[in-house]
Design an enzyme around this catalytic site. Structure first.
Site, PDB file in Angstrom:
ATOM      1  N   GLU A  85      44.467  29.626  54.689  1.00  0.00           N
ATOM      2  CA  GLU A  85      44.987  30.651  53.564  1.00  0.00           C
ATOM      3  C   GLU A  85      46.357  30.128  53.042  1.00  0.00           C
ATOM      4  O   GLU A  85      47.451  30.058  53.580  1.00  0.00           O
ATOM      5  CB  GLU A  85      44.871  32.063  54.020  1.00  0.00           C
ATOM      6  CG  GLU A  85      45.229  33.077  52.944  1.00  0.00           C
ATOM      7  CD  GLU A  85      44.833  34.335  53.463  1.00  0.00           C
ATOM      8  OE1 GLU A  85      44.371  34.650  54.625  1.00  0.00           O
ATOM      9  OE2 GLU A  85      45.704  35.203  52.921  1.00  0.00           O
ATOM     10  N   LYS A 280      44.891  42.682  59.769  1.00  0.00           N
ATOM     11  CA  LYS A 280      44.489  41.474  59.404  1.00  0.00           C
ATOM     12  C   LYS A 280      45.630  40.440  58.700  1.00  0.00           C
ATOM     13  O   LYS A 280      45.601  39.400  59.162  1.00  0.00           O
ATOM     14  CB  LYS A 280      43.436  41.429  58.157  1.00  0.00           C
ATOM     15  CG  LYS A 280      42.684  40.136  57.840  1.00  0.00           C
ATOM     16  CD  LYS A 280      43.521  39.355  56.760  1.00  0.00           C
ATOM     17  CE  LYS A 280      42.759  38.095  56.361  1.00  0.00           C
ATOM     18  NZ  LYS A 280      43.266  37.160  55.426  1.00  0.00           N
ATOM     19  N   HIS A 393      50.394  34.999  45.653  1.00  0.00           N
ATOM     20  CA  HIS A 393      49.150  34.427  46.053  1.00  0.00           C
ATOM     21  C   HIS A 393      48.473  33.553  45.195  1.00  0.00           C
ATOM     22  O   HIS A 393      48.336  32.351  45.421  1.00  0.00           O
ATOM     23  CB  HIS A 393      48.078  35.708  46.331  1.00  0.00           C
ATOM     24  CG  HIS A 393      47.800  36.018  47.604  1.00  0.00           C
ATOM     25  ND1 HIS A 393      46.498  36.478  48.247  1.00  0.00           N
ATOM     26  CD2 HIS A 393      48.674  36.205  48.921  1.00  0.00           C
ATOM     27  CE1 HIS A 393      46.532  36.657  49.376  1.00  0.00           C
ATOM     28  NE2 HIS A 393      47.867  36.728  49.659  1.00  0.00           N
TER      29      HIS A 393
HETATM   30  C1  MEV Z   1      45.911  38.815  52.958  1.00  0.00           C
HETATM   31  O1  MEV Z   1      45.360  37.837  53.669  1.00  0.00           O
HETATM   32  C2  MEV Z   1      46.620  39.666  53.812  1.00  0.00           C
HETATM   33  C3  MEV Z   1      47.237  40.987  53.170  1.00  0.00           C
HETATM   34  O2  MEV Z   1      46.003  41.676  52.520  1.00  0.00           O
HETATM   35  C4  MEV Z   1      47.748  41.975  54.271  1.00  0.00           C
HETATM   36  C5  MEV Z   1      48.148  43.157  53.748  1.00  0.00           C
HETATM   37  O3  MEV Z   1      47.628  44.013  52.913  1.00  0.00           O
HETATM   38  O4  MEV Z   1      48.910  43.870  54.678  1.00  0.00           O
HETATM   39  C6  MEV Z   1      48.142  40.581  52.027  1.00  0.00           C
END
Ligand code: MEV
Length: 440
Positions: A85, A280, A393
């Protein structure tokens, strides 16, 4: 067309590939070329990978990255992370740098006990079973000695075996519930070998025990297996600083940031839909280090999510508070990890990852991994409560999109430059690339 095959595992590697590409691919030669392209040029290394699992046809690469500047209990670490990722390593590095200037991470191993169980069925008098268990318990320890001897010499081994009556849940269901200390080993093989020996001894001794009736002797061992639920193999990681020191972003005051951050954690504590995503994000950091250090991320995932539900409702693994002007953010998490055995001595990159971490003990690794999880959650919540995550991102994703369209180095440089001042989206990148290609 029938796509089943018998005796597949006995075929040579090249025959396996031939069958796969001829059976499933329209362009078999091209599929074969790609599979072979990912073979290691060093035959010995390739053989090592071939033998990790059955039916290996190629290698599946993940990037191995590093996140430097992690100050943990006064010592600085560069943490290895294996993950696909785009934003994870960047986020970890950013969080590490942020806390490097604010006292770093404090960690503590709370406990290291692991559990394994022999599950069995018995339909006789519970008192007779209890009396039998008391009698046989020393023999269970004794018969397992060949397995436990080395571990005991190093200070670990079987801690206790208890008989658990589970007949309220399932008629006739009992367990030999056993606790273990496995030191620097994750311990799955050790625990499972002990349990299988208990089952054997138990079965044998039942037949010799005079107080059982013939019917009672008919105990059925259902299975013997470790538990990946490890609520007593627990580590705590924490960061804290005065609220005013949280300042980094001019758009938001440190007080507002701290308050929004705590609210975000509180939401994950009460709202399972948010808690799953929140956790996650924690696992983004944890899995990456677990994988890089040759540990079993599926076991860790299963144990962590079960722990997140221990109150009867799935909840946040992290917690945060503001008290007397201090911001504190922490997590307690179960982690059954090993730094000896398994892949740790076999995979050359795992050895590198462990050496990078100063060849930690399992306890040290628990602390490092917990920090990676806490840092990742900090980075995610920091973005979510300020700029939103898409900015970071998509910036990281930009290269993925460019690679998808086989952009050249020059095209990449030009587009990356363009998106320093423009918002990244898939279509915006495609448009910019199209424009560049028609009008270089
Ligand atoms: C993405 O891999 C993880 C997030 O969605 C975690 C979160 O929302 O705290 C950015």
């Amino acid at each position: 067309m029938s796509k089943s095959i018998s005796g597949f595992s006995k075929l040579s590697k090249s025959k396996k590939i031939d069958w796969i590409v001829n059976t499933y691919f329209s362009n078999g030669q091209e599929a074969k070329r790609i599979l072979e392209q990912y073979w290691h040029i060093d035959e010995k290394i390739q053989q090592l990978h071939d033998e990790f699992i059955e039916n290996t046809i190629s290698n599946y690469y993940l990037p191995l990255g590093v996140a430097p500047n992690f100050l943990i209990n006064g010592k600085v670490y560069t943490i290895p992370m294996a993950i696909e990722e785009s934003s994870v390593v960047a986020a970890a590095s950013k969080a590490a740098k942020f806390w490097l200037d604010r006292g770093g991470f404090k960690t503590q191993v709370i406990s290291t006990t692991k559990i394994g169980q022999v599950h069995f069925m018995y339909h006789g008098n519970p008192d007779t079973l209890e009396a039998f268990f008391k009698d046989v318990k020393p023999k269970l320890f004794q018969d397992a000695k060949p397995i436990t001897k080395n571990m005991e010499q190093r200070g670990g081994g079987i801690l206790d075996i208890t008989l658990r009556d589970k007949t309220k849940d399932i008629k006739g269901y009992y367990q030999l519930h056993t606790s273990f200390e496995t030191l620097d080993a994750m311990g799955a093989n050790f625990i499972n070998s002990c349990l299988e020996q208990f089952a054997k001894t138990f079965k044998q001794e039942v037949l010799l025990y005079k107080d059982f009736t013939a019917e009672e002797q008919d105990i059925q061992i259902v299975m013997s297996i470790l538990s990946n639920y490890v609520p007593d193999c627990l580590v705590r990681a924490e960061v804290s600083c005065p609220v005013e020191d949280l300042n980094e972003d001019d758009d938001i005051s440190p007080e507002e940031f701290a308050s929004k951050f705590v609210q975000a954690v509180n939401i994950a504590e009460v709202e399972p839909y948010r808690a799953v995503t929140h956790n996650k994000g924690i696992m983004n950091g944890i899995d990456a280090v677990v994988l890089a250090t040759g540990n079993d991320f599926r076991a860790v995932e299963a144990g962590v999510h079960a722990y997140a539900s221990k109150g009867g409702k799935y909840s946040s693994l992290t917690h945060a508070k503001i008290e007397n002007g201090m911001f504190t953010f922490w997590m307690e998490i179960p982690l059954a990890l090993g730094t000896v055995g398994g892949l740790t001595g076999l995979h050359p990159l795992v050895k590198i990852a462990l050496e990078l971490l100063h060849n930690p003990s399992a306890k040290e690794l628990m602390q490092i991994v917990a920090v990676a999880g806490l840092a990742q959650n900090f980075a995610a919540l920091r973005s979510l409560t300020t700029t939103g995550i898409q900015k970071g991102h998509m910036k990281m994703h930009l290269l993925n999109i460019l690679n998808q369209f086989q952009a050249t180095d020059d095209e990449k440089a030009s587009i990356i430059n363009y998106f320093k001042t423009h918002t990244v989206s898939h279509s915006a990148v495609v448009d910019a690339l199209k424009k560049l290609r028609t009008n270089p």
